[in-house]
Design a protein around this motif. Sequence first.
Motif, PDB file in Angstrom:
ATOM      1  N   GLU A 165       0.774  -1.171  -0.259  1.00  0.00           N
ATOM      2  CA  GLU A 165      -0.121   0.144   0.070  1.00  0.00           C
ATOM      3  C   GLU A 165       0.778   1.323   0.014  1.00  0.00           C
ATOM      4  O   GLU A 165       0.796   2.085  -0.868  1.00  0.00           O
ATOM      5  CB  GLU A 165      -0.909  -0.062   1.084  1.00  0.00           C
ATOM      6  N   THR A 166       1.849   1.303   0.757  1.00  0.00           N
ATOM      7  CA  THR A 166       2.777   2.561   1.045  1.00  0.00           C
ATOM      8  C   THR A 166       3.569   2.568  -0.342  1.00  0.00           C
ATOM      9  O   THR A 166       3.915   3.667  -0.637  1.00  0.00           O
ATOM     10  CB  THR A 166       3.428   2.500   2.198  1.00  0.00           C
ATOM     11  N   GLU A 167       3.980   1.498  -0.834  1.00  0.00           N
ATOM     12  CA  GLU A 167       4.746   1.593  -1.972  1.00  0.00           C
ATOM     13  C   GLU A 167       4.054   1.882  -3.271  1.00  0.00           C
ATOM     14  O   GLU A 167       4.544   2.981  -4.072  1.00  0.00           O
ATOM     15  CB  GLU A 167       5.508   0.181  -2.365  1.00  0.00           C
ATOM     16  N   ARG A 182       5.187   5.307  -5.453  1.00  0.00           N
ATOM     17  CA  ARG A 182       5.357   5.291  -6.814  1.00  0.00           C
ATOM     18  C   ARG A 182       4.412   6.125  -7.475  1.00  0.00           C
ATOM     19  O   ARG A 182       4.719   6.883  -8.613  1.00  0.00           O
ATOM     20  CB  ARG A 182       5.305   3.872  -7.524  1.00  0.00           C
ATOM     21  N   THR A 183       3.096   6.245  -7.066  1.00  0.00           N
ATOM     22  CA  THR A 183       2.001   7.124  -7.793  1.00  0.00           C
ATOM     23  C   THR A 183       2.534   8.672  -7.392  1.00  0.00           C
ATOM     24  O   THR A 183       2.324   9.474  -8.343  1.00  0.00           O
ATOM     25  CB  THR A 183       0.803   6.862  -7.232  1.00  0.00           C
ATOM     26  N   ASP A 185       5.488   6.498 -10.994  1.00  0.00           N
ATOM     27  CA  ASP A 185       5.773   5.349 -11.651  1.00  0.00           C
ATOM     28  C   ASP A 185       4.370   4.738 -11.994  1.00  0.00           C
ATOM     29  O   ASP A 185       4.425   3.810 -11.072  1.00  0.00           O
ATOM     30  CB  ASP A 185       6.961   4.820 -11.120  1.00  0.00           C
ATOM     31  N   LEU A 186       3.701   4.974 -13.000  1.00  0.00           N
ATOM     32  CA  LEU A 186       2.384   4.333 -12.952  1.00  0.00           C
ATOM     33  C   LEU A 186       2.640   2.816 -13.410  1.00  0.00           C
ATOM     34  O   LEU A 186       1.887   2.140 -12.981  1.00  0.00           O
ATOM     35  CB  LEU A 186       1.480   4.941 -13.985  1.00  0.00           C
ATOM     36  N   LEU A 217       2.139  -3.455  -8.986  1.00  0.00           N
ATOM     37  CA  LEU A 217       1.843  -3.662  -7.513  1.00  0.00           C
ATOM     38  C   LEU A 217       0.451  -3.831  -6.904  1.00  0.00           C
ATOM     39  O   LEU A 217      -0.019  -4.490  -6.114  1.00  0.00           O
ATOM     40  CB  LEU A 217       2.588  -2.629  -6.595  1.00  0.00           C
ATOM     41  N   SER A 218      -0.535  -2.996  -7.804  1.00  0.00           N
ATOM     42  CA  SER A 218      -1.964  -3.008  -7.572  1.00  0.00           C
ATOM     43  C   SER A 218      -2.421  -4.259  -7.944  1.00  0.00           C
ATOM     44  O   SER A 218      -3.518  -5.049  -7.153  1.00  0.00           O
ATOM     45  CB  SER A 218      -2.788  -1.883  -8.411  1.00  0.00           C
ATOM     46  N   LEU A 219      -1.937  -4.847  -8.913  1.00  0.00           N
ATOM     47  CA  LEU A 219      -2.371  -6.312  -9.201  1.00  0.00           C
ATOM     48  C   LEU A 219      -1.805  -7.164  -8.318  1.00  0.00           C
ATOM     49  O   LEU A 219      -2.731  -8.285  -8.067  1.00  0.00           O
ATOM     50  CB  LEU A 219      -1.776  -6.762 -10.756  1.00  0.00           C
TER      51      LEU A 219
END
Length: 548
Positions: free
Chosen positions: A226-228, A232-233, A238-239, A245-247
């Motif tokens: 979650e924090t990463e 990145r966003t 870094d989308l 990571l969201s996947l």
Amino acid sequence: MFRTRRSGRTGAVTTPGKPAGSAARRPLLFVGAVAVLGFLGVFFAWPVLAILHRGLRPETALVLVDHGTWRIVAFTLGQAAASTALALAAGMPLAYLLARVRIPGKVLLRAVITVPFVLPTLVVGMAFRALLGTAEPSVSAIVLANAFFNVAVVARTVGGLWAQLDRRAEDAARSLGAGPLRTFGTVTLPALRPALWSATAVVFLFCSTSFGVVLVLGAGRYRTLETEIYLRTVRMLDLSGAAALSLLQLAAVLAALAVAALARRRRESAGGVRAAERPARNPRGAEWLVVAAGGAVLAALLVPIGALLVRSVSSRSGWSLAGYRALSGTGDGALGVSGWQAALNSLRTATDATWMALSLGVLACLVLISLRKRWTAELMDTALMLPLGVSAVTVGFGYLITLQLLPGDLRTSPLLVPFAQALVVTPLVVRTVLPVLRSVDERLREAAATLGAGPWRVRREVDLPLAGRAICTAAGFGFVVALGEFGATGFLARPEAPTLPVAISELISRPGELNTQMAYASCALLMLVTAGAVLVIESLRTDSVGEF
């Protein structure tokens, strides 16, 4: 021969096993389902898919094979597992106190147990920072804080089933010579297993998606998925990495939701172990050890809260109310508005989010209890729970990309933050109201239909009054959760209109003792408002109110 019976309406004929008005219900059911799923599609699925579409590129695979990514995954799962185990160990004695022990002031006890669960995660992180007296990153502090946050889930979920267990099986085991521990291990624990699995899945889900706690106590050194995703966003833009990571996070969430759904199904089918709830009794013999353990856990829950209150009136030179006085100003230029204005912004957005979530959640519950096919209801129920496990940052950033395409460009609307908060609150409304509606005797609905009530009048005249207290409870819990929501709010709130959690985040990121005192004073105010709301909710509570 096939018998029929007539309802109160002239010519209305129904068959046994089919409620009157079932044909008329289908269009209304379709409209309700479209409204619920349409909201989820526009304000959840569309923004998330837009981010994934923009982020999933060939180089995304590099993120998935990177050793750093899997270290973050390992830390996320490891701290979630440790926090879940600790929450289970601490919550079981409290579950026993709630279910079986007669003690004065049980409303207050339930409120004290519940307050940590509805506290903003930023406040929990600040409370443990105050308790430990250091801003150094700590894995043990993260685990303790996440367990503190989720003890109530175990206590209330397991305690709710424990209070309904048929004690005759336990009495029979004791009469045959089994001791307390053997009786618990062979009779009580197997009967509690559905609630334990459900609580474990929910707590693991909350711990693995923890944001505010890890942000404050991890201090950038320890990061979860979650924090990463947030880093990145927001900071690295870094989308591609955030989408990958969201996947991974979504896969973990779906697994946890599947376990929770299976546990709820087993719990609903475990009717043979239940009986009419007996009154609580005074503890006897070895039960005093469990009571003592519960008292120790209760005292431990109060320690971080006390530490935060003390820290809010402390300074390097001694006791001070400078933080509270400074809330009327901007504190060393850290905020563009006063702390009190930020509090008013929080109240306004939380109110809007609550009525949105309540409308959507109650409508979703009415649709779910009307669906005849179980797999359809389970699928829709899972869809409603998904916003709990998808990064709020992903949803918030998706809003900025997609909502400009809607008429009026909602990105500039004051309802943008409430929309995001309503997504978080709606699952709580569903989990609170749905069990109550499912427990309503179907014969009451059939009787109302026989007397001429249409499908939605049946819902209005029968279901909603019986679920009234559960709806009030859901509204109260939803309000305090929205009040402290930070993930999406921190990304979407406009600089000139920050909420109190956003203001707290700004204050703790700026140097200066006054800003720190203001942050702790703001946390204390949020906590006191939350505690007051929970006390009101518990005064309305009945035994029929749903679980977390």
